[in-house]
Enzyme design. Structure first.
Site, mmCIF file in Angstrom:
data_model
loop_
_atom_site.group_PDB
_atom_site.id
_atom_site.type_symbol
_atom_site.label_atom_id
_atom_site.label_comp_id
_atom_site.label_asym_id
_atom_site.label_seq_id
_atom_site.Cartn_x
_atom_site.Cartn_y
_atom_site.Cartn_z
ATOM 1 N N LYS A 186 19.959 71.877 66.743
ATOM 2 C CA LYS A 186 18.699 72.590 66.881
ATOM 3 C C LYS A 186 18.868 73.898 67.692
ATOM 4 O O LYS A 186 19.943 74.171 68.202
ATOM 5 C CB LYS A 186 17.647 71.665 67.517
ATOM 6 C CG LYS A 186 17.286 70.456 66.627
ATOM 7 C CD LYS A 186 16.761 70.875 65.275
ATOM 8 C CE LYS A 186 16.032 69.830 64.444
ATOM 9 N NZ LYS A 186 16.528 68.499 64.271
HETATM 10 C C1 LIG Z 1 15.542 67.227 63.966
HETATM 11 C C2 LIG Z 1 14.157 66.970 63.562
HETATM 12 C C3 LIG Z 1 13.407 65.924 64.105
HETATM 13 C C4 LIG Z 1 13.997 64.855 64.961
HETATM 14 O O1 LIG Z 1 14.669 65.307 66.074
HETATM 15 P P1 LIG Z 1 15.864 64.442 66.718
HETATM 16 O O2 LIG Z 1 16.033 65.044 68.069
HETATM 17 O O3 LIG Z 1 17.085 64.659 65.849
HETATM 18 O O4 LIG Z 1 15.437 63.030 66.762
HETATM 19 C C5 LIG Z 1 12.074 65.815 63.753
HETATM 20 N N1 LIG Z 1 11.496 66.691 62.902
HETATM 21 C C6 LIG Z 1 12.198 67.686 62.334
HETATM 22 C C7 LIG Z 1 11.492 68.633 61.421
HETATM 23 C C8 LIG Z 1 13.547 67.857 62.633
HETATM 24 O O5 LIG Z 1 14.240 68.835 62.041
#
Ligand SMILES: *Cc1c(COP(=O)(O)O)cnc(C)c1O
Length: 401
Positions: A186
């Site tokens: 992210k």
């Molecule tokens: C990555 C993601 C999540 C979940 O996040 P994690 O930290 O990997 O659990 C939720 N929604 C979207 C749109 C994502 O891209």
């Protein structure tokens, strides 16, 4: 990769502060921790950065979605409207709290179409989760307006748009609550981690309690003597994550987003010279975090041909209509209601009186546009040689279509 690309001495320093005390837990140990509260400091800095009243660090973006849904008391018998294009976690979180996701269409932004919300409302609808996919805003002002008119709560899934904004206001702060992810891919990362933000003190309190077994975090007493009014679970962020988050947050605007924007502009220019290429609509280009560049061609066939030609030049793109994790019609396990229990709960929950439809007929715009849209990932570090080779590759691939 974004934030993960720029991990360096700032992150090492923050983490070392924690390791020097040895206190890895965010609460208590007041004598041993020598005044170091990294998660608390990260939450305060994050709330300030977003312009939110409250921020709560949790273990992941998925956990953040669940904690926020619980905080807003969404659960058994409720429906939640979600776009067909999102990571599977958004749907999983809704099922985790016992509610039922209702799939809605996208608009030219490739995010939730505010004009499709009312068509998906039933007597059971309680909330809407717009998702700011691939770093760029949904038409969030319109979404909030439609939701308010219909007395629905709004939870923004901003896992992919950390640092993004719409007309000067940070994404994640338009809804009743907003969530962020700091997993390894992210915009900023703490390895694994997430954040919940809100201006609503009641929602914040319920989130705070739920994420730590109900603890009311009364500063007047020791942890063992803290009170509680609800049961909860454990989604606590740890001090090492908080430390990483602090260092990463300081790099978010000037290093990560600024770097990606510069690189995205160069690639966009090269693609823009190709006949028929159109770009994903971005409701406020200023507020784009530039983690991805989305573009489309007039037809699915030519899009696939272009993708193949790009691939031959070593340029990777994603065609989300074929992606197994981000487009509901491709989730065979979800469509067969294969929840992680043999009883297919909550689909089979007798408290649920609705009847949900996940056929592609419910999302005509998504079915068209995702078949002819390609996404290219933008990196912070794209040195001159790499950029020259990408632009050369795009020009060569263009001759194949
Ligand atoms: C990555 C993601 C999540 C979940 O996040 P994690 O930290 O990997 O659990 C939720 N929604 C979207 C749109 C994502 O891209």
């Amino acid at each position: 990769m974004a934030g993960a690309e720029v991990i360096g001495k700032e992150e090492i320093k923050e983490v070392m502060d924690v390791l020097e005390t040895g206190v890895l837990f965010r609460y208590g140990f007041d004598k041993e921790r020598k005044g170091i509260f990294k998660v608390r400091e990260f939450e305060e800095a994050f709330a300030k950065y977003c312009g939110a009243e409250y921020a709560l660090g949790v273990t992941s973006g998925s956990a953040a979605l669940k904690v926020a849904l619980i905080a807003m008391d969404i659960g058994l018998g409720d429906e939640v409207i979600v776009p067909a294009f999102t990571f599977v976690a958004t749907y999983e979180a809704i099922l985790e709290v016992g509610a039922i996701p209702v799939m809605a269409d996208v608009d030219g932004s490739l995010n939730l179409d505010p004009d499709d919300i009312e068509a998906k409302i039933t007597p059971y609808t309680k909330a809407v989760i717009p998702v700011h996919m691939c770093g760029a805003p949904a038409r969030i002002d319109k979404i909030v307006e439609v939701a308010k008119k219909n007395k629905l709560l709004v939870l923004e899934d901003n896992a992919q748009g950390c640092g993004g904004s719409y007309k000067g206001k940070k994404l994640g702060t338009f809804g009743d609550m907003g969530i962020f992810s700091f997993d390894y891919v992210k915009t900023i990362t703490t390895g694994e981690g997430g954040m919940v933000v809100t201006d609503n003190v009641d929602f914040y309190n319920r989130a705070d309690w739920y994420h730590d077994h109900g603890h009311d975090h009364n500063p007047e007493v020791s942890r063992a003597m803290e009170g509680r009014s609800i049961l909860g679970f454990n989604y606590r962020m740890g001090e090492l994550q908080g430390a990483l988050g602090l260092a990463q947050l300081r790099k978010l605007d000037d290093v990560v987003i600024a770097g990606q924007k510069k690189n995205k502009a160069k690639i966009k220019e090269a693609l823009g010279r190709i006949d028929g290429v159109k770009f994903r609509e971005i409701p406020d280009p200023e507020g784009d975090t530039a983690t991805f560049l989305g573009f489309n061609l007039p037809e699915a066939e030519i899009t696939k041909k272009f993708q193949k030609a790009l691939s031959a030049e070593g340029i990777d793109t994603v065609l989300f209509k074929e992606n197994l994790w981000h487009y509901v019609p491709n989730w065979e396990h979800f469509l067969s209601q294969s929840t992680p229990n043999s009883k297919k709960y909550p689909f089979t929950n007798p408290m649920y009186k609705g009847k949900v439809d996940y056929s592609t007929a419910a999302i005509p715009k998504a079915e068209d546009i995702f078949g002819r849209t390609l996404f290219m990932q933008i990196f912070v570090n794209m040195p001159e040689e790499k950029m020259t080779s990408i632009i050369g590759g795009i020009e060569k691939a263009a001759m194949a279509i």
